[in-house]
Design a protein around this motif. Sequence first.
Motif, PDB file in Angstrom:
ATOM      1  N   ILE A 201     -32.475 -24.198 -13.597  1.00 31.80           N
ATOM      2  CA  ILE A 201     -33.285 -25.257 -14.397  1.00 31.80           C
ATOM      3  C   ILE A 201     -32.621 -26.776 -14.758  1.00 31.80           C
ATOM      4  O   ILE A 201     -31.202 -26.345 -14.715  1.00 31.80           O
ATOM      5  N   PRO A 202     -33.292 -27.493 -14.824  1.00 32.60           N
ATOM      6  CA  PRO A 202     -32.777 -28.851 -15.309  1.00 32.60           C
ATOM      7  C   PRO A 202     -31.263 -28.740 -16.044  1.00 32.60           C
ATOM      8  O   PRO A 202     -30.344 -29.491 -16.063  1.00 32.60           O
ATOM      9  N   ASP A 249     -37.679 -34.224 -15.016  1.00 30.99           N
ATOM     10  CA  ASP A 249     -36.418 -33.306 -15.052  1.00 30.99           C
ATOM     11  C   ASP A 249     -35.399 -34.422 -15.938  1.00 30.99           C
ATOM     12  O   ASP A 249     -34.493 -34.299 -16.623  1.00 30.99           O
TER      13      ASP A 249
END
Length: 346
Positions: A201-202, A249
């Motif tokens: 995930i970012p 993101d």
Amino acid sequence: MSKLFEEITIKNMTLKNRIVMPPLAVRNEEKGGFVNETILNYYEKMSKLGMGLLITENAFPSKESRVMPNQMLLSDDKFIDGHKELVKRVHNNDVKIAIEINHAGANLFNIPELKNMLMNKDESDFVFEDEEDSRKPLKSINEEDLPKEKIREIVISFKEAGRRARDAGYDMIEIHAGHGFLINQFLSPMINKRKDEYGGIPLNRARILFEIIEEMKSNLRDILISVRLPVADNPPQYKFYDDGLSVDDGLLIGKEVSYKVDMIDITGGYSGSRPKEIWSYDGYFKDYSKRLKELVTIPVNLTGGIKTPDFANYLIENGYCDTVGIGRALLSDKKWIEKAKNLLER
Ligand SMILES: Cc1cc2nc3c(=O)[nH]c(=O)nc-3n(C[C@H](O)[C@H](O)[C@H](O)COP(=O)(O)O)c2cc1C
């Protein structure tokens, strides 16, 4: 008074105007990574042009982190004196100065913008004045080639470089997270395939950046930190890279970064800070920066394709950014700031 020539105070640093000279590596390097007389004269001359903030070209926290041979280092205390002199020369012209700290990362020869520059070179050209000084490029940023202990070493090397920059008297430190180098490689899902807490995930992909910021801050006292942040791997309207860092993101990461630092210096385009395809599109990252400005409370600097004083002023007046980076326009016209003043302040 025009917005461009209005002062801005960022924490404890007041800039006399909103013009920023962005990092521009003009290859004045010297063997060994020291600040030499050519570098001193160059920045002294540039600071006479009258920008509010000058950000140096990228300097490196370790020998092996350099992009090119002979670039400036902050890997040892022996480099501090040279930087002190550089800061003094720029301060003498009433200009604030930041130093950009970068790590080349892996696979330099696959970074599109560097490919041309490196076309006639190979890794063996990256051998310096002695064996020990040769570049040992990272093979990749995956778990095998870059285990967590090595990430920790890199984080600490940034911290130590920051301390040296502090001791040299810089007003600000800029962490380079863009242009396809190490931190950008972590941010980009097309490069970062890690399965541990540094991938996925970012905010996990940004973990190395957050760790660098936290470690640096613990050492810096009241010196400011900026992050040169790529909001997306593709510049607006183009898709050079599938699966690159997306704008959503990038903005999410930007918002989180903004809680930790004093300025965001927006950039983008995985190593495409100046893509020829959009050279005619003025201020090509401006829509990203407008969106970021809506999310953050710290100042945002916008660089990329800003050519005229009117447009620079327009961007600040209309909430796209707080300061503007003027790179190539300033390199090609040393009277840019003087002309801007005559035009906007008459
Ligand atoms: C010769 C040259 C060297 C550059 N060196 C750096 C650098 O060391 N670090 C960095 O973050 N960006 C570097 N850049 C990118 C610039 O800071 C800037 O983002 C880019 O030139 C776009 O801005 P402009 O249209 O005002 O020139 C360089 C650009 C040029 C033209």
